[in-house]
Design a protein around this motif. Structure first.
Motif, mmCIF file in Angstrom:
data_model
loop_
_atom_site.group_PDB
_atom_site.id
_atom_site.type_symbol
_atom_site.label_atom_id
_atom_site.label_comp_id
_atom_site.label_asym_id
_atom_site.label_seq_id
_atom_site.Cartn_x
_atom_site.Cartn_y
_atom_site.Cartn_z
ATOM 1 N N HIS A 7 -1.105 9.669 -13.928
ATOM 2 C CA HIS A 7 -0.839 9.073 -12.510
ATOM 3 C C HIS A 7 -2.160 8.512 -11.980
ATOM 4 O O HIS A 7 -3.118 8.701 -12.299
ATOM 5 C CB HIS A 7 -0.609 10.164 -11.549
ATOM 6 C CG HIS A 7 0.685 11.311 -11.954
ATOM 7 N ND1 HIS A 7 1.904 10.825 -12.244
ATOM 8 C CD2 HIS A 7 0.346 12.429 -12.062
ATOM 9 C CE1 HIS A 7 2.626 11.659 -12.566
ATOM 10 N NE2 HIS A 7 1.827 13.045 -12.251
ATOM 11 N N LEU A 8 -2.037 7.593 -11.063
ATOM 12 C CA LEU A 8 -3.032 7.305 -10.000
ATOM 13 C C LEU A 8 -2.680 7.772 -8.634
ATOM 14 O O LEU A 8 -1.807 6.938 -8.038
ATOM 15 C CB LEU A 8 -3.422 5.883 -10.237
ATOM 16 C CG LEU A 8 -4.554 5.381 -9.205
ATOM 17 C CD1 LEU A 8 -5.986 6.305 -9.565
ATOM 18 C CD2 LEU A 8 -4.909 3.898 -9.306
ATOM 19 N N VAL A 104 5.807 2.955 -8.599
ATOM 20 C CA VAL A 104 4.735 2.433 -7.698
ATOM 21 C C VAL A 104 5.341 2.643 -6.404
ATOM 22 O O VAL A 104 6.199 2.289 -5.985
ATOM 23 C CB VAL A 104 4.326 0.842 -8.151
ATOM 24 C CG1 VAL A 104 3.498 0.368 -6.646
ATOM 25 C CG2 VAL A 104 3.825 0.640 -9.435
ATOM 26 N N VAL A 105 4.654 3.504 -5.453
ATOM 27 C CA VAL A 105 5.047 4.180 -4.272
ATOM 28 C C VAL A 105 4.479 3.918 -3.203
ATOM 29 O O VAL A 105 2.981 4.178 -3.118
ATOM 30 C CB VAL A 105 5.564 5.637 -4.431
ATOM 31 C CG1 VAL A 105 6.155 6.101 -2.894
ATOM 32 C CG2 VAL A 105 6.377 5.924 -5.675
ATOM 33 N N ARG A 106 4.951 3.264 -2.166
ATOM 34 C CA ARG A 106 4.033 3.272 -0.800
ATOM 35 C C ARG A 106 4.828 3.995 0.211
ATOM 36 O O ARG A 106 6.164 3.751 0.376
ATOM 37 C CB ARG A 106 3.961 1.680 -0.273
ATOM 38 C CG ARG A 106 3.548 1.661 1.083
ATOM 39 C CD ARG A 106 3.008 0.228 1.701
ATOM 40 N NE ARG A 106 1.870 -0.155 0.918
ATOM 41 C CZ ARG A 106 1.056 -1.079 1.499
ATOM 42 N NH1 ARG A 106 1.488 -1.995 2.342
ATOM 43 N NH2 ARG A 106 0.028 -1.442 0.891
ATOM 44 N N SER A 107 4.271 4.935 0.692
ATOM 45 C CA SER A 107 4.971 5.722 1.431
ATOM 46 C C SER A 107 4.025 6.211 2.964
ATOM 47 O O SER A 107 2.943 5.751 3.119
ATOM 48 C CB SER A 107 5.294 7.176 0.862
ATOM 49 O OG SER A 107 4.171 7.830 0.506
ATOM 50 N N ILE A 127 1.982 5.845 -9.182
ATOM 51 C CA ILE A 127 0.853 5.351 -8.843
ATOM 52 C C ILE A 127 1.050 4.942 -7.188
ATOM 53 O O ILE A 127 2.174 4.467 -6.634
ATOM 54 C CB ILE A 127 0.835 3.894 -9.369
ATOM 55 C CG1 ILE A 127 0.653 3.888 -10.868
ATOM 56 C CG2 ILE A 127 -0.136 2.873 -8.678
ATOM 57 C CD1 ILE A 127 1.003 2.632 -11.715
ATOM 58 N N ASN A 128 0.038 5.444 -6.605
ATOM 59 C CA ASN A 128 0.059 5.447 -5.021
ATOM 60 C C ASN A 128 -0.346 3.840 -4.493
ATOM 61 O O ASN A 128 -1.412 3.537 -4.824
ATOM 62 C CB ASN A 128 -0.872 6.627 -4.423
ATOM 63 C CG ASN A 128 -1.071 6.439 -3.158
ATOM 64 O OD1 ASN A 128 -0.283 5.627 -2.512
ATOM 65 N ND2 ASN A 128 -2.152 7.253 -2.457
ATOM 66 N N LEU A 299 -1.547 -0.279 -14.632
ATOM 67 C CA LEU A 299 -0.276 -0.300 -15.041
ATOM 68 C C LEU A 299 -0.569 0.297 -16.586
ATOM 69 O O LEU A 299 0.162 0.859 -17.026
ATOM 70 C CB LEU A 299 0.577 -1.512 -15.006
ATOM 71 C CG LEU A 299 1.250 -1.600 -13.588
ATOM 72 C CD1 LEU A 299 1.824 -2.856 -13.378
ATOM 73 C CD2 LEU A 299 2.370 -0.410 -13.380
ATOM 74 N N GLU A 300 -1.252 -0.827 -17.087
ATOM 75 C CA GLU A 300 -1.657 -0.551 -18.873
ATOM 76 C C GLU A 300 -2.365 0.712 -18.994
ATOM 77 O O GLU A 300 -1.738 1.418 -20.005
ATOM 78 C CB GLU A 300 -2.599 -1.816 -19.204
ATOM 79 C CG GLU A 300 -3.052 -1.739 -20.583
ATOM 80 C CD GLU A 300 -3.975 -2.613 -21.325
ATOM 81 O OE1 GLU A 300 -4.816 -2.927 -20.250
ATOM 82 O OE2 GLU A 300 -3.781 -3.119 -22.376
#
Ligand code: CP
Length: 309
Positions: A7-8, A104-107, A127-128, A299-300
């Motif tokens: 994860h990042l 890919v998440v924005r919260s 991924i944050n 992503l890679e």
């Protein structure tokens, strides 16, 4: 052997070695022929879930994923079942059951970190893309990458971050990453918008704009986030640019070669004079451009080695 990145989530898990790997790979990807690039994640799917507004992060992640040959599915929080109070965990579980594994998440909160600790979290990649006022790790990675390209080694260099520091996830992630890379970070802004204590030993809370701008290699402006009024009530009044931002007059009077940065979105004429946005010393368009290659490299790194078809 490169470390596998599952994860990042934050800059806490990023060290100088990982940053340099992502920076180097982003530069390589910028010159790789399109056809070769499109093989890297051929057959993979990337799902984007954005619960807060975005232009740069959402589009650059999508552009990055598509250029690597992946397919992209966008879930708009406001028209999805998140708006019917389905949790982020259940949303991710649903999408995983459909067959997706990279998100890919924005919260607006820290739910992503909680999901990462679960069994589901061990089966998916998260991924944050910016969470509330807590962090924006990919923005810090792209900012550091652009800075390194223009300043050389960041060890011993100094950046000034001006404006709404306390409510800025960009400032938090940048202070954490740039400290690890050996920079000093001076911050200044209206007292209501400054943290009470420095976030790292490398961070200096300045008491005047003159102190904040003295001898720096780069100046980063931040927008006043009036949409986060819940944390503190502040609206920029007349004179804000001169007192807490960067006016053309002040920049010219500094007689400096300092680079001008801004993570965007920019409110021209408030935290920065409009003329400085496309000034010859402005890195703002370069920050946006580097966003696509840094996010492609991330992503890679996250999906490398997985069968995509
Ligand atoms: N810098 C940044 O995160 O911009 P967006 O909100 O447009 O993605």
């Amino acid at each position: 052997m490169e470390r596998v990145v599952h994860h990042l989530l934050s800059i806490a898990e990023v060290d100088a070695r990982f940053f340099l790997r992502i920076h180097k790979r982003a530069l390589e990807l910028e010159t790789l022929p399109s056809a070769q690039k499109a093989e890297i994640l051929h057959g993979a799917y990337v799902a984007q879930i954005f619960s807060e507004a975005s232009t740069r992060t959402r589009v650059s992640f999508e552009y990055a994923a598509l250029s690597l040959g992946a397919k992209v599915i966008n879930l708009d929080a406001h028209s999805s079942s998140l708006s019917k109070k389905e949790s982020l965990y259940d949303t991710l579980l649903t999408l995983f059951s459909i067959g997706l594994n990279c998100f890919v998440v924005r919260s607006s909160d820290s739910q992503l970190e909680e999901v990462a600790k679960t069994e589901l979290g061990s089966k998916i990649h998260l991924i944050n893309a910016g969470n509330g006022i807590c962090g924006h790790p990919t923005q810090a990675l792209l900012d550091a990458s652009v800075l390194m390209q223009h300043c050389g080694s960041l060890e011993g260099k100094c950046i000034s971050i001006l404006g709404d520091v306390e409510r800025s996830r960009v400032a938090r992630s940048n202070v954490e990453l740039l400290s690890k890379l050996g920079m000093t970070i001076k911050v200044f802004g209206p007292s209501e918008l400054l943290p009470k204590k420095p976030w790292s030993d490398a961070m200096i809370l300045c008491s005047s704009i003159e102190e904040a701008l003295e001898g720096v290699d780069a100046i980063m402006l931040l927008r006043v986030q009036t949409e986060r009024a819940g944390h503190v009530n502040f609206s920029p009044a007349q004179g804000y640019t001169e007192s807490f931002g960067l006016s053309q007059k002040r920049y010219e009077s500094l007689n400096t070669k300092a680079w001008i940065m801004h993570p965007g979105p920019v409110n021209r004429g408030i935290e920065i004079d409009s003329e400085l946005v496309e000034h010859e010393k402005s890195l703002i368009p370069k920050q946006v451009a580097r966003g696509t290659s840094i996010r492609a490299a991330i992503l890679e790194a996250v999906l490398a080695g997985e069968p995509h078809v």
